[in-house]
Design a protein around this motif. Structure first.
Motif, PDB file in Angstrom:
ATOM      1  N   GLN A   1      11.398   9.052  -5.262  1.00 13.30           N
ATOM      2  CA  GLN A   1      12.119   7.935  -5.880  1.00 13.30           C
ATOM      3  C   GLN A   1      13.034   7.261  -4.856  1.00 13.30           C
ATOM      4  O   GLN A   1      13.086   6.033  -4.774  1.00 13.30           O
ATOM      5  N   LYS A   2      13.738   8.081  -4.081  1.00 10.21           N
ATOM      6  CA  LYS A   2      14.638   7.539  -3.063  1.00 10.21           C
ATOM      7  C   LYS A   2      13.861   6.767  -2.011  1.00 10.21           C
ATOM      8  O   LYS A   2      14.266   5.668  -1.596  1.00 10.21           O
ATOM      9  N   GLU A   3      12.735   7.311  -1.571  1.00  4.42           N
ATOM     10  CA  GLU A   3      11.920   6.638  -0.561  1.00  4.42           C
ATOM     11  C   GLU A   3      11.397   5.307  -1.092  1.00  4.42           C
ATOM     12  O   GLU A   3      11.413   4.290  -0.396  1.00  4.42           O
ATOM     13  N   PHE A   4      10.954   5.302  -2.351  1.00  5.74           N
ATOM     14  CA  PHE A   4      10.454   4.071  -2.966  1.00  5.74           C
ATOM     15  C   PHE A   4      11.582   3.037  -3.046  1.00  5.74           C
ATOM     16  O   PHE A   4      11.396   1.870  -2.712  1.00  5.74           O
ATOM     17  N   ARG A   5      12.766   3.470  -3.465  1.00 11.68           N
ATOM     18  CA  ARG A   5      13.898   2.554  -3.590  1.00 11.68           C
ATOM     19  C   ARG A   5      14.279   1.965  -2.249  1.00 11.68           C
ATOM     20  O   ARG A   5      14.560   0.760  -2.135  1.00 11.68           O
ATOM     21  N   GLU A   6      14.313   2.779  -1.203  1.00 12.75           N
ATOM     22  CA  GLU A   6      14.659   2.282   0.128  1.00 12.75           C
ATOM     23  C   GLU A   6      13.625   1.270   0.611  1.00 12.75           C
ATOM     24  O   GLU A   6      13.971   0.247   1.209  1.00 12.75           O
ATOM     25  N   LEU A   7      12.357   1.537   0.345  1.00 13.88           N
ATOM     26  CA  LEU A   7      11.298   0.596   0.724  1.00 13.88           C
ATOM     27  C   LEU A   7      11.452  -0.709  -0.050  1.00 13.88           C
ATOM     28  O   LEU A   7      11.341  -1.797   0.525  1.00 13.88           O
ATOM     29  N   LEU A   8      11.753  -0.600  -1.330  1.00  7.45           N
ATOM     30  CA  LEU A   8      11.960  -1.791  -2.150  1.00  7.45           C
ATOM     31  C   LEU A   8      13.155  -2.599  -1.644  1.00  7.45           C
ATOM     32  O   LEU A   8      13.084  -3.819  -1.516  1.00  7.45           O
ATOM     33  N   LYS A   9      14.239  -1.926  -1.334  1.00  7.93           N
ATOM     34  CA  LYS A   9      15.425  -2.618  -0.809  1.00  7.93           C
ATOM     35  C   LYS A   9      15.127  -3.284   0.525  1.00  7.93           C
ATOM     36  O   LYS A   9      15.669  -4.345   0.826  1.00  7.93           O
ATOM     37  N   SER A  10      14.242  -2.689   1.318  1.00  5.36           N
ATOM     38  CA  SER A  10      13.945  -3.241   2.639  1.00  5.36           C
ATOM     39  C   SER A  10      13.163  -4.554   2.575  1.00  5.36           C
ATOM     40  O   SER A  10      13.157  -5.303   3.538  1.00  5.36           O
TER      41      SER A  10
ATOM     42  N   SER B   1       0.827  -1.203   0.000  1.00  6.84           N
ATOM     43  CA  SER B   1       0.000   0.000   0.000  1.00  6.84           C
ATOM     44  C   SER B   1       0.869   1.264   0.000  1.00  6.84           C
ATOM     45  O   SER B   1       0.593   2.224  -0.727  1.00  6.84           O
ATOM     46  N   LYS B   2       1.929   1.264   0.790  1.00  8.37           N
ATOM     47  CA  LYS B   2       2.843   2.408   0.848  1.00  8.37           C
ATOM     48  C   LYS B   2       3.545   2.598  -0.494  1.00  8.37           C
ATOM     49  O   LYS B   2       3.713   3.730  -0.969  1.00  8.37           O
ATOM     50  N   MET B   3       3.940   1.505  -1.125  1.00 12.77           N
ATOM     51  CA  MET B   3       4.601   1.593  -2.421  1.00 12.77           C
ATOM     52  C   MET B   3       3.665   2.178  -3.476  1.00 12.77           C
ATOM     53  O   MET B   3       4.069   3.037  -4.270  1.00 12.77           O
ATOM     54  N   VAL B   4       2.421   1.746  -3.482  1.00 16.53           N
ATOM     55  CA  VAL B   4       1.436   2.283  -4.423  1.00 16.53           C
ATOM     56  C   VAL B   4       1.217   3.769  -4.156  1.00 16.53           C
ATOM     57  O   VAL B   4       1.137   4.579  -5.091  1.00 16.53           O
ATOM     58  N   GLN B   5       1.156   4.134  -2.899  1.00 15.85           N
ATOM     59  CA  GLN B   5       0.990   5.548  -2.527  1.00 15.85           C
ATOM     60  C   GLN B   5       2.152   6.384  -3.066  1.00 15.85           C
ATOM     61  O   GLN B   5       1.938   7.470  -3.622  1.00 15.85           O
ATOM     62  N   LEU B   6       3.366   5.885  -2.942  1.00 15.84           N
ATOM     63  CA  LEU B   6       4.539   6.609  -3.442  1.00 15.84           C
ATOM     64  C   LEU B   6       4.502   6.733  -4.966  1.00 15.84           C
ATOM     65  O   LEU B   6       4.796   7.798  -5.519  1.00 15.84           O
TER      66      LEU B   6
END
Length: 145
Positions: free
Chosen positions: A120-129, A63-68
């Motif tokens: 973009q940075k926030e999305f990437r960090e979430l993806l890496k996590s 949900s957070k990723m979609v929001q970003l």
């Protein structure tokens, strides 16, 4: 668009046209809904497993990723520019996408660009996590000394 065939029906001539689309996306149900976007994101993340990238995701993360992604998409092109790009007959679909990216970057103010980069940075960090392992860099990447 081209005429595929014409048929005479009583006093009328019915003309059937054929147009080839470069890309089709078929969605049954509510394609623009939040649930659909979350399902697509979840499916995409799970598909990373086919590349050997282990992913552990849950509904709040998706949900957070979609929001970003939606926030990033808010900086999209103005409709009049999209229409102009779409009418470029000498450019194929992928080329039009690339042109839209370039025009989008050029049309952002510095502040909008910084916000977009931060998203973009926030999305990437979430993806890496949510990934258990790093993706191997291709050999074409520059190696740090």
């Amino acid at each position: 668009m081209e005429v595929a065939k014409e048929e005479r029906v009583d006093h009328f001539i019915e003309t059937y046209y054929r147009a080839a689309a470069e890309v089709f996306e078929f969605v049954h149900g509510e394609g623009g809904s939040k649930g659909y976007q979350e399902q697509r994101m979840g499916d995409s993340l799970q598909a990373l497993g086919l590349l050997g990238i282990k992913v552990h995701v849950d509904e709040p993360t998706i949900s957070k990723m979609v929001q970003l992604v939606n926030k990033m998409n808010q900086s999209a092109l103005k409709p009049n520019l999209e229409e102009k790009i779409a009418k470029l007959e000498s450019v194929d679909f992928v080329g039009k996408q690339e042109i839209a990216k370039l025009v989008n970057l050029l049309s952002m103010s510095d502040k909008q660009y910084e916000e977009w980069v931060n998203l973009q940075k926030e999305f990437r960090e979430l993806l890496k996590s949510v990934t258990a392992n790093q993706v191997e860099l291709s050999t074409r990447q520059h190696k740090t000394k």
